[in-house]
Design an enzyme around this catalytic site. Structure first.
Site, PDB file in Angstrom:
ATOM      1  CG  MET A 142      -1.889  -1.068   1.272  1.00 11.27           C
ATOM      2  SD  MET A 142      -2.778  -1.120   2.814  1.00 11.27           S
ATOM      3  CE  MET A 142      -1.592  -1.970   3.835  1.00 11.27           C
ATOM      4  CD1 TRP A 182       8.964  -6.922   2.521  1.00 11.01           C
ATOM      5  CD2 TRP A 182       9.206  -8.603   3.979  1.00 11.01           C
ATOM      6  NE1 TRP A 182      10.018  -7.694   2.095  1.00 11.01           N
ATOM      7  CE2 TRP A 182      10.183  -8.731   2.965  1.00 11.01           C
ATOM      8  CE3 TRP A 182       9.164  -9.544   5.008  1.00 11.01           C
ATOM      9  CZ2 TRP A 182      11.109  -9.787   2.956  1.00 11.01           C
ATOM     10  CZ3 TRP A 182      10.081 -10.587   4.998  1.00 11.01           C
ATOM     11  CH2 TRP A 182      11.053 -10.695   3.983  1.00 11.01           C
ATOM     12  CD  GLU A 183       2.703  -3.241  -0.078  1.00  7.53           C
ATOM     13  OE1 GLU A 183       2.788  -2.882  -1.267  1.00  7.53           O
ATOM     14  OE2 GLU A 183       1.851  -2.817   0.685  1.00  7.53           O
ATOM     15  CG  PHE A 184       4.516  -8.260  -1.668  1.00  4.22           C
ATOM     16  CD1 PHE A 184       3.510  -8.415  -0.704  1.00  4.22           C
ATOM     17  CD2 PHE A 184       4.265  -7.428  -2.759  1.00  4.22           C
ATOM     18  CE1 PHE A 184       2.275  -7.784  -0.836  1.00  4.22           C
ATOM     19  CE2 PHE A 184       3.034  -6.781  -2.880  1.00  4.22           C
ATOM     20  CZ  PHE A 184       2.047  -6.964  -1.922  1.00  4.22           C
TER      21      PHE A 184
END
Ligand code: NAG
Ligand code: NAG
Ligand code: NAG
Ligand code: NAG
Ligand code: NAG
Ligand code: NAG
Ligand code: NAG
Length: 378
Positions: A1, A148-150
């Site tokens: 996000m 955490w992406e990703f």
């Protein structure tokens, strides 16, 4: 996000795509209304003031985001955050009804490599964990959250499981030692429990999520965007042509064994835009040439303004429970009030723990927030 301005980075990253453990004493704190979680993220850098948040529509508000420093793995509380966090906490502390505040780490603009390095050893995990507790307590948050992406492969996923385990243990210990209610531990995750659309195949550690988190928050959005050359829905509830849908994603989490009560479903307050190749071919899946208005992203109040200003044609699509609108060669796919109603009823029908929005400041006079809240309660 991420905030819309962070989205270009996020788009690059996703280019190819696209509570049994809560202690008894904590349960009032997790469910202030006894009725589940109605959460929203507050992007710290947006101009929206935390004092204008109408808390009757929410139970939990996340401050988004802080980042770990790339060499020490301690949180970097910037000068901006040192002023913004107290403003946020103070504004929400005075609110009636009260909301629970959480500190979120990561987000769409995060450096995924720093998280990968941080989780890779026990010593670095410990530094990060201690820092999150220290910062959350210092400012008066009631929980911590990881977005955490990703994680990119199976090793990072198994290190993530260790982080969740050690983090929860540290939170339990800290609560015992200081005699305060334990900080909540939550995590925003990909819309599905397994990654099948970009990067290598990998699965989240569903067992560790079930055991150590208060809940996980699947990000049920960013399904389609102007990185693709056809129009599509940002957050379709159903899609008969693919598995890129909220029903599939949430179903995959339940199938992986995460109790439905521990799933808090994501809802977007923004849509995605394209420029049509041919303004007369304007349905879902129409050929497109790239970004439309707002460089590919418009938030809900901007979409209503666009629709009105351009006298756009507005269509509600039953399958996706989404809207699209078009005017000339501009095309927007988005969630409106009816989408929120349909999706929240869907979440309730599966016995989910609640829902969350990305993000505060994007709604139009609380219309979607209010509809979601009512659909959840009644
Ligand atoms: C902390 O963040 C600020 C703002 O992004 C940056 O300028 C600074 O270098 C960061 N500090 C560390 C130690 O990473
Ligand atoms: C992310 O962090 C890694 C490790 O510190 C660093 O090598 C890389 O340059 C960073 N990437 C960005 C985009 O800042
Ligand atoms: C983390 O906190 C625990 C509990 O206060 C303490 O025992 C430990 O030494 C700390 N570790 C680090 C690396 O700061
Ligand atoms: C869209 O892109 C795909 C490859 O990414 C290509 O095969 C296809 O021809 C493109 N379609 C149009 C209408 O440009
Ligand atoms: C959707 O997922 C199921 C199982 O996870 C798989 O068998 C099926 O092939 C997928 N369908 C599509 C269209 O990718
Ligand atoms: C739409 O635009 C007209 C004038 O162009 C304005 O009078 C009206 O209030 C607008 N409606 C909304 C809902 O913004
Ligand atoms: C707006 O669009 C409708 C049809 O979609 C049309 O009947 C109407 O005249 C248009 N109004 C303006 C001000 O362009």
């Amino acid at each position: 996000m991420g905030t819309p301005k962070l989205m270009p980075f996020f788009i690059l990253v996703i280019f190819h795509t696209m509570l049994s453990s809560g202690s008894g004493s904590n349960s009032d704190h997790i469910y202030p209304s006894g009725k589940g979680i109605r959460a929203a993220y507050f992007p710290s850098s947006n101009s929206f003031s935390p004092s204008s948040i109408d808390t009757q529509y929410f139970t939990h508000i996340y401050y988004a985001f802080l980042q770990p420093e790339s060499t020490t793995y301690k949180l970097n509380v910037t000068e901006f955050d040192q002023a913004r966090i107290p403003e946020f906490i103070k504004a929400l502390r005075g609110k009636n009804p009260p909301v629970t505040t959480l500190l979120s780490m990561g987000g769409g603009g995060n450096n995924a490599t720093v998280f990968a390095l941080m989780v890779s050893t026990q010593a670095t995990r410990e530094v990060f964990i201690n820092s999150t507790i220290q910062v959350a307590r210092k400012y008066g948050f009631q929980g911590v959250d990881l977005d955490w992406e990703f994680p990119k492969d199976a090793l990072e996923m198994s290190n993530l499981a260790l982080l969740y385990k050690e983090w929860r243990k540290a939170l339990d210990n800290e609560a015992r030692v200081c005699g305060k209610p334990r900080l909540l531990l939550t995590s925003a995750v990909y819309y599905a429990s397994k990654f099948t659309f970009y990067g290598g195949p990998r699965s989240y550690p569903a067992g560790a999520i079930s055991k150590y988190l208060d809940w996980a928050s699947p990000m049920c959005f960013d399904y389609h965007g102007s990185w693709e050359n056809f129009t599509g829905m940002n957050a379709a509830l159903d899609d008969s042509k693919s598995n890129i849908s909220t029903r599939y994603g949430i179903g995959s989490w339940i199938e992986a064994g995460v109790p439905s009560k521990k799933l808090v479903m994501g809802l977007p307050l923004y849509g995605r835009t394209w420029t049509l190749k041919d303004s007369k071919v304007n349905g879902i899946g129409a050929p497109a040439l790239g970004m439309g208005p707002g460089d590919g992203v418009l938030v809900y109040h901007q979409i209503l303004h666009f629709n009105n200003r351009t006298n756009a044609t507005v269509v509600y699509d039953t399958e996706s429970a989404s809207y699209y609108s078009y005017s000339g060669s501009s095309w927007v796919g988005y969630d409106g009030v009816r989408s929120a109603y349909m999706k929240v009823r869907f979440a309730k029908s599966l016995g989910l723990g609640g829902y969350f929005f990305w993000a505060l400041g994007q709604d139009n006079e609380w219309a979607i927030s209010k509809q979601a809240s009512n659909a959840w309660k009644y």
